[in-house]
Write an enzyme that holds these catalytic residues in place. Structure first.
Site, PDB file in Angstrom:
ATOM      1  N   ASP A 126      -2.365   3.877  -4.405  1.00 50.34           N
ATOM      2  CA  ASP A 126      -3.026   3.066  -3.465  1.00 50.34           C
ATOM      3  C   ASP A 126      -1.937   1.518  -3.361  1.00 50.34           C
ATOM      4  O   ASP A 126      -1.936   1.160  -2.320  1.00 50.34           O
ATOM      5  CB  ASP A 126      -4.258   2.631  -3.899  1.00 50.34           C
ATOM      6  CG  ASP A 126      -5.079   1.742  -2.966  1.00 50.34           C
ATOM      7  OD1 ASP A 126      -5.223   1.950  -1.831  1.00 50.34           O
ATOM      8  OD2 ASP A 126      -5.594   0.618  -3.249  1.00 50.34           O
TER       9      ASP A 126
ATOM     10  N   LYS B 251      -1.377  10.775   1.295  1.00 49.00           N
ATOM     11  CA  LYS B 251      -0.310  10.315   0.235  1.00 49.00           C
ATOM     12  C   LYS B 251      -1.030  10.671  -1.160  1.00 49.00           C
ATOM     13  O   LYS B 251      -0.340  11.164  -1.804  1.00 49.00           O
ATOM     14  CB  LYS B 251      -0.428   8.769   0.387  1.00 49.00           C
ATOM     15  CG  LYS B 251       0.180   8.390   1.652  1.00 49.00           C
ATOM     16  CD  LYS B 251       0.452   6.800   1.722  1.00 49.00           C
ATOM     17  CE  LYS B 251      -0.780   6.123   1.650  1.00 49.00           C
ATOM     18  NZ  LYS B 251      -1.480   6.390   2.750  1.00 49.00           N
TER      19      LYS B 251
ATOM     20  N   ARG C 215      15.881  16.777  12.868  1.00 49.73           N
ATOM     21  CA  ARG C 215      16.133  18.082  12.207  1.00 49.73           C
ATOM     22  C   ARG C 215      17.382  18.380  11.552  1.00 49.73           C
ATOM     23  O   ARG C 215      17.369  19.334  10.922  1.00 49.73           O
ATOM     24  CB  ARG C 215      16.076  19.156  13.609  1.00 49.73           C
ATOM     25  CG  ARG C 215      14.701  19.190  14.374  1.00 49.73           C
ATOM     26  CD  ARG C 215      14.542  19.873  15.287  1.00 49.73           C
ATOM     27  NE  ARG C 215      14.468  21.503  14.831  1.00 49.73           N
ATOM     28  CZ  ARG C 215      14.421  22.267  15.625  1.00 49.73           C
ATOM     29  NH1 ARG C 215      14.370  22.334  16.976  1.00 49.73           N
ATOM     30  NH2 ARG C 215      14.498  23.651  15.111  1.00 49.73           N
TER      31      ARG C 215
ATOM     32  N   HIS D 187       0.899  -1.084  -0.004  1.00 51.02           N
ATOM     33  CA  HIS D 187      -0.014  -0.005   0.009  1.00 51.02           C
ATOM     34  C   HIS D 187       0.938   1.215  -0.037  1.00 51.02           C
ATOM     35  O   HIS D 187       1.772   1.380   0.720  1.00 51.02           O
ATOM     36  CB  HIS D 187      -0.775   0.042   1.333  1.00 51.02           C
ATOM     37  CG  HIS D 187      -1.700   1.268   1.295  1.00 51.02           C
ATOM     38  ND1 HIS D 187      -2.807   1.717   0.437  1.00 51.02           N
ATOM     39  CD2 HIS D 187      -1.853   2.268   2.270  1.00 51.02           C
ATOM     40  CE1 HIS D 187      -3.359   2.834   0.740  1.00 51.02           C
ATOM     41  NE2 HIS D 187      -2.751   3.026   1.971  1.00 51.02           N
TER      42      HIS D 187
END
Length: 319
Positions: free
Chosen positions: A181, A163, A247, A142
């Protein structure tokens, strides 16, 4: 675990426009299971050890020249021995004449016999490349696969994280959609993964609140692509205020897919973040890293901080 796959001889004949000299049955029912191809030079000289009968056999100019010097009885014996091994098929290259002894042996052992006009080496390379893709280990997962600035980007994450919406925004910005998908991932080599869409849902995208759209018809042929190499994995997840996100980008994160390690990033999602722009930057930054430049390491060097503290982190992400 990924399963083993086959490709029909009919597909191989269509792909390379092969001439059928003899076919014992419908080529659609003949299955090829090995991506290895062989030129039986040693076999036709009389050395029969370590011969792999699962490989397609190619007879080129060198093999044909050697066989031409043999007497008819020896030639018939060598061809009969090779065909008796039950090889998937024998292909004669360069449009060379096929020996009657080879045709007789193929008919006797019900073996497909084909011919191509291509040179042996170039045909062999193309055939191996074709078989590597068709027979590659594969899984379906997926996610969404898009091409961003030439980088194949596999976007994964929980349902509803955004997404497909992000993929559509990337398409609107000039990038290309490969799959939505369900992404079929093939391991075509020890370093390469290629993704595509199952044929029955190709170019279709589901957008909650709108429904199903056809990206090719809506945005044009330039907005879609059939296959793409997977260069980076993007894991989208809802922002967790209790989680510490990277970060600096010093640590190298990878995702294991079918035994291949692919660079990966975890991108937190929350209102106000423009994911399309973030993924564009991620694609360009990944390309820079492949070319040997790491902005985080350069900054740490300018600050006089050590840069040898990076570590590799391998994520599974249910692959």
């Amino acid at each position: 675990m990924p399963s083993k796959f086959n490709v029909t001889l009919e597909k191989l004949i269509r792909e390379f426009s092969l001439e059928s000299i003899y076919l014992p049955e419908d080529p659609e029912s003949i299955q090829i299971a090995s991506s290895d191809v062989n030129r039986p030079g040693l076999f036709i000289t009389g050395f029969y050890d370590y011969f792999d009968p699962d490989r397609i056999q190619l007879l080129g100019r060198m093999e044909t020249a050697f066989l031409s010097d043999l007497d008819s009885a020896t030639l018939a014996d060598r061809m009969d021995r090779m065909c008796a091994m039950g090889v998937p098929a024998v292909i004669v290259t360069r449009g060379l004449e096929v020996f009657p002894e080879l045709i007789a042996a193929a008919q006797a052992h019900q073996l497909p016999l084909l011919r191509t006009q291509e040179a042996t080496s170039s045909f062999m390379a193309a055939l191996i490349a074709f078989l590597n893709v068709e027979l590659a280990p594969r899984i379906t997962r997926h996610g969404v696969l898009v091409e961003v600035y030439g980088e194949g980007m596999l976007i994964v994450g929980d349902s509803g994280v955004g997404k497909s919406e992000t993929a559509i925004e990337l398409v609107k910005r000039g990038h290309r959609l490969i799959a939505d998908d369900a992404v079929e991932i093939r391991r075509v080599s020890n370093k390469s993964l290629v993704g595509s869409s199952p044929e029955n849902i190709r170019h279709f995208v589901e957008l909650r609140g709108i429904g199903i759209i056809n990206a090719r018809r809506l945005f044009g042929m330039g907005a879609v692509k059939l296959t793409e190499k997977i260069d980076i994995v993007i894991n989208l997840e809802h922002w967790d205020p209790n989680k510490t996100y990277d970060r600096m980008g010093i640590d190298n994160e990878y995702t294991d897919i079918l035994g291949n390690l692919v660079p990966s990033l975890t991108i937190p999602v929350k209102p106000g973040r423009n994911l399309a722009i973030i993924l564009e930057v991620a694609a360009m930054n990944n390309r820079q890293k492949k070319m040997g430049y790491n902005a985080a390491k350069e900054l740490m060097q300018k600050l006089g901080m050590p840069t040898d503290t990076s570590r590799d982190i391998v994520n599974e992400l249910d692959f």
